[in-house]
Scaffold this motif. Structure first.
Motif, PDB file in Angstrom:
ATOM      1  N   ALA A  58       0.815  -1.214   0.000  1.00 21.80           N
ATOM      2  CA  ALA A  58       0.000   0.000   0.000  1.00 21.80           C
ATOM      3  C   ALA A  58       0.851   1.267   0.000  1.00 21.80           C
ATOM      4  O   ALA A  58       0.369   2.349  -0.300  1.00 21.80           O
ATOM      5  CB  ALA A  58      -0.897  -0.004   1.234  1.00 21.80           C
ATOM      6  N   ARG A  59       2.087   1.114   0.348  1.00 20.85           N
ATOM      7  CA  ARG A  59       2.977   2.259   0.526  1.00 20.85           C
ATOM      8  C   ARG A  59       3.130   3.080  -0.758  1.00 20.85           C
ATOM      9  O   ARG A  59       3.339   2.518  -1.832  1.00 20.85           O
ATOM     10  CB  ARG A  59       4.330   1.683   0.905  1.00 20.85           C
ATOM     11  CG  ARG A  59       5.212   2.612   1.619  1.00 20.85           C
ATOM     12  CD  ARG A  59       6.407   1.854   2.118  1.00 20.85           C
ATOM     13  NE  ARG A  59       7.402   2.826   2.529  1.00 20.85           N
ATOM     14  CZ  ARG A  59       8.368   2.555   3.387  1.00 20.85           C
ATOM     15  NH1 ARG A  59       8.471   1.354   3.891  1.00 20.85           N
ATOM     16  NH2 ARG A  59       9.227   3.467   3.715  1.00 20.85           N
ATOM     17  N   SER A  60       3.049   4.405  -0.613  1.00 18.70           N
ATOM     18  CA  SER A  60       3.241   5.235  -1.806  1.00 18.70           C
ATOM     19  C   SER A  60       4.734   5.494  -1.996  1.00 18.70           C
ATOM     20  O   SER A  60       5.517   5.458  -1.053  1.00 18.70           O
ATOM     21  CB  SER A  60       2.473   6.542  -1.674  1.00 18.70           C
ATOM     22  OG  SER A  60       2.979   7.251  -0.583  1.00 18.70           O
ATOM     23  N   LEU A  61       5.107   5.744  -3.247  1.00 18.52           N
ATOM     24  CA  LEU A  61       6.524   5.873  -3.555  1.00 18.52           C
ATOM     25  C   LEU A  61       7.026   7.270  -3.212  1.00 18.52           C
ATOM     26  O   LEU A  61       6.338   8.251  -3.442  1.00 18.52           O
ATOM     27  CB  LEU A  61       6.736   5.640  -5.044  1.00 18.52           C
ATOM     28  CG  LEU A  61       6.468   4.235  -5.525  1.00 18.52           C
ATOM     29  CD1 LEU A  61       6.450   4.205  -7.031  1.00 18.52           C
ATOM     30  CD2 LEU A  61       7.524   3.296  -4.996  1.00 18.52           C
ATOM     31  N   PRO A  62       8.237   7.342  -2.687  1.00 24.76           N
ATOM     32  CA  PRO A  62       8.803   8.674  -2.462  1.00 24.76           C
ATOM     33  C   PRO A  62       9.083   9.338  -3.809  1.00 24.76           C
ATOM     34  O   PRO A  62       9.503   8.669  -4.754  1.00 24.76           O
ATOM     35  CB  PRO A  62      10.100   8.391  -1.700  1.00 24.76           C
ATOM     36  CG  PRO A  62      10.407   6.962  -1.937  1.00 24.76           C
ATOM     37  CD  PRO A  62       9.136   6.266  -2.275  1.00 24.76           C
ATOM     38  N   LYS A  63       8.811  10.618  -3.887  1.00 26.27           N
ATOM     39  CA  LYS A  63       8.980  11.311  -5.154  1.00 26.27           C
ATOM     40  C   LYS A  63      10.318  12.042  -5.153  1.00 26.27           C
ATOM     41  O   LYS A  63      10.671  12.683  -4.167  1.00 26.27           O
ATOM     42  CB  LYS A  63       7.832  12.308  -5.342  1.00 26.27           C
ATOM     43  CG  LYS A  63       7.485  12.520  -6.791  1.00 26.27           C
ATOM     44  CD  LYS A  63       6.161  13.272  -6.917  1.00 26.27           C
ATOM     45  CE  LYS A  63       5.715  13.370  -8.355  1.00 26.27           C
ATOM     46  NZ  LYS A  63       6.359  14.317  -9.192  1.00 26.27           N
ATOM     47  N   LEU A  64      11.054  11.903  -6.222  1.00 27.92           N
ATOM     48  CA  LEU A  64      12.340  12.574  -6.343  1.00 27.92           C
ATOM     49  C   LEU A  64      12.111  14.019  -6.787  1.00 27.92           C
ATOM     50  O   LEU A  64      11.549  14.252  -7.849  1.00 27.92           O
ATOM     51  CB  LEU A  64      13.202  11.846  -7.368  1.00 27.92           C
ATOM     52  CG  LEU A  64      14.611  12.378  -7.591  1.00 27.92           C
ATOM     53  CD1 LEU A  64      15.497  12.033  -6.408  1.00 27.92           C
ATOM     54  CD2 LEU A  64      15.194  11.827  -8.866  1.00 27.92           C
ATOM     55  N   PRO A  65      12.503  14.982  -5.949  1.00 29.82           N
ATOM     56  CA  PRO A  65      12.270  16.371  -6.373  1.00 29.82           C
ATOM     57  C   PRO A  65      13.315  16.796  -7.409  1.00 29.82           C
ATOM     58  O   PRO A  65      14.516  16.699  -7.172  1.00 29.82           O
ATOM     59  CB  PRO A  65      12.438  17.157  -5.071  1.00 29.82           C
ATOM     60  CG  PRO A  65      13.209  16.276  -4.163  1.00 29.82           C
ATOM     61  CD  PRO A  65      13.184  14.870  -4.679  1.00 29.82           C
ATOM     62  N   VAL A  66      12.834  17.208  -8.573  1.00 31.15           N
ATOM     63  CA  VAL A  66      13.745  17.669  -9.626  1.00 31.15           C
ATOM     64  C   VAL A  66      13.545  19.172  -9.752  1.00 31.15           C
ATOM     65  O   VAL A  66      12.504  19.639 -10.206  1.00 31.15           O
ATOM     66  CB  VAL A  66      13.463  16.954 -10.961  1.00 31.15           C
ATOM     67  CG1 VAL A  66      14.430  17.425 -12.037  1.00 31.15           C
ATOM     68  CG2 VAL A  66      13.578  15.452 -10.782  1.00 31.15           C
ATOM     69  N   SER A  67      14.545  19.909  -9.310  1.00 35.63           N
ATOM     70  CA  SER A  67      14.392  21.362  -9.298  1.00 35.63           C
ATOM     71  C   SER A  67      14.873  21.985 -10.612  1.00 35.63           C
ATOM     72  O   SER A  67      14.288  22.946 -11.099  1.00 35.63           O
ATOM     73  CB  SER A  67      15.150  21.953  -8.113  1.00 35.63           C
ATOM     74  OG  SER A  67      16.474  21.462  -8.120  1.00 35.63           O
ATOM     75  N   ALA A  68      15.944  21.426 -11.183  1.00 36.09           N
ATOM     76  CA  ALA A  68      16.524  22.047 -12.380  1.00 36.09           C
ATOM     77  C   ALA A  68      15.740  21.671 -13.633  1.00 36.09           C
ATOM     78  O   ALA A  68      15.331  20.523 -13.792  1.00 36.09           O
ATOM     79  CB  ALA A  68      17.972  21.612 -12.523  1.00 36.09           C
ATOM     80  N   TYR A  69      15.559  22.642 -14.483  1.00 37.51           N
ATOM     81  CA  TYR A  69      14.948  22.360 -15.774  1.00 37.51           C
ATOM     82  C   TYR A  69      16.076  22.070 -16.759  1.00 37.51           C
ATOM     83  O   TYR A  69      17.017  22.849 -16.889  1.00 37.51           O
ATOM     84  CB  TYR A  69      14.106  23.546 -16.241  1.00 37.51           C
ATOM     85  CG  TYR A  69      13.548  23.348 -17.620  1.00 37.51           C
ATOM     86  CD1 TYR A  69      12.505  22.452 -17.838  1.00 37.51           C
ATOM     87  CD2 TYR A  69      14.086  24.010 -18.720  1.00 37.51           C
ATOM     88  CE1 TYR A  69      12.013  22.232 -19.110  1.00 37.51           C
ATOM     89  CE2 TYR A  69      13.592  23.806 -19.995  1.00 37.51           C
ATOM     90  CZ  TYR A  69      12.553  22.914 -20.190  1.00 37.51           C
ATOM     91  OH  TYR A  69      12.076  22.687 -21.439  1.00 37.51           O
ATOM     92  N   VAL A  70      15.991  20.944 -17.435  1.00 41.02           N
ATOM     93  CA  VAL A  70      17.047  20.538 -18.359  1.00 41.02           C
ATOM     94  C   VAL A  70      16.511  20.580 -19.780  1.00 41.02           C
ATOM     95  O   VAL A  70      15.541  19.886 -20.120  1.00 41.02           O
ATOM     96  CB  VAL A  70      17.557  19.113 -18.034  1.00 41.02           C
ATOM     97  CG1 VAL A  70      18.700  18.723 -18.968  1.00 41.02           C
ATOM     98  CG2 VAL A  70      18.012  19.027 -16.588  1.00 41.02           C
ATOM     99  N   GLN A  71      17.148  21.381 -20.570  1.00 43.04           N
ATOM    100  CA  GLN A  71      16.765  21.464 -21.989  1.00 43.04           C
ATOM    101  C   GLN A  71      17.679  20.508 -22.746  1.00 43.04           C
ATOM    102  O   GLN A  71      18.896  20.689 -22.801  1.00 43.04           O
ATOM    103  CB  GLN A  71      16.965  22.901 -22.482  1.00 43.04           C
ATOM    104  CG  GLN A  71      16.815  23.088 -23.983  1.00 43.04           C
ATOM    105  CD  GLN A  71      15.467  23.696 -24.345  1.00 43.04           C
ATOM    106  OE1 GLN A  71      15.032  24.653 -23.707  1.00 43.04           O
ATOM    107  NE2 GLN A  71      14.825  23.127 -25.339  1.00 43.04           N
ATOM    108  N   THR A  72      17.066  19.450 -23.296  1.00 38.77           N
ATOM    109  CA  THR A  72      17.867  18.410 -23.947  1.00 38.77           C
ATOM    110  C   THR A  72      17.806  18.525 -25.461  1.00 38.77           C
ATOM    111  O   THR A  72      16.721  18.677 -26.030  1.00 38.77           O
ATOM    112  CB  THR A  72      17.364  17.017 -23.518  1.00 38.77           C
ATOM    113  OG1 THR A  72      17.333  16.968 -22.097  1.00 38.77           O
ATOM    114  CG2 THR A  72      18.278  15.917 -24.015  1.00 38.77           C
TER     115      THR A  72
END
Lengths: 139, 60
Positions: A58-72
């Protein structure tokens, strides 16, 4: 643009438990597999046991905070990915084997593993469950 | 942040794999977003030595 995948020879033996073997492009793949793995010293199954929710499922997944915007930017100098041969024995438990390009792949596996052994020097008949005994085991 | 990838010629010979399991991926191709997770719950208490008892999740 995505590249072309070329595989001359694919030999795969087993694909199981929400796994995907995809040949060709895809847009989105979602694979889920929840496993309750119980190993017992004696061959015994008590009917509907284990049907309740274990917390790991039932456990929800920890979310990885992505702060930087990467233009690929991708420059495909060669439009082809080429492989001569692939020899695969097993693909299991929400795994993905993909020949071709995709946009999104999302896979999640939860495994709860329990092993039950009887105490040494106790005969099999005595180690079988008594109706009144119910213990709670979870970590 | 700017990120530039130059994909040159890729030619691979023979790949031998035993197993791809538990939300793993083996990809020959391109992808935009890949999100994989797997959780194993095997604490020391999951080894139970004693009389065989039915499984009862916490709270029930």
């Amino acid at each position: 643009m995505k590249r072309l995948s070329m595989v001359q020879w694919l030999n795969s033996n087993t694909v199981l438990l929400s796994s995907v073997l995809q040949i060709g492009d895809s847009r989105e793949i979602n694979a889920r597999s929840y496993v309750l793995a119980v190993q017992r010293q004696y061959e015994w199954f008590g009917g509907n046991e284990g049907e309740g929710a274990f917390p790991v499922f039932a456990r929800s997944l920890p979310k990885l905070p992505v702060s930087a915007y990467v233009q690929t930017r991708r420059l495909n100098e060669s439009p082809v990915l080429s492989v001569r041969s692939i020899h695969l024995i097993a693909v299991s438990t929400a795994a993905v084997v993909h020949i071709g390009s995709t946009s999104t792949i999302d896979a999640d596996t939860r495994i709860k593993h329990i092993r039950q052994l009887s105490e040494p020097n106790i005969p099999f008949s005595l180690s079988l469950p008594q109706a009144a005994i119910r213990i709670t085991k979870d970590g | 942040m700017n990120y530039t990838v130059i994909n040159r010629d890729v030619q691979v010979g023979d790949i031998y794999l035993t197993a791809v399991t538990s939300s793993a991926i083996f990809l020959i191709g391109d992808a935009d977003v890949i999100n994989l997770s797997s959780a194993f719950d095997t604490p020391p208490e999951s080894l139970i030595i004693g009389p065989l008892v039915p499984l009862t999740p916490k709270g029930s």
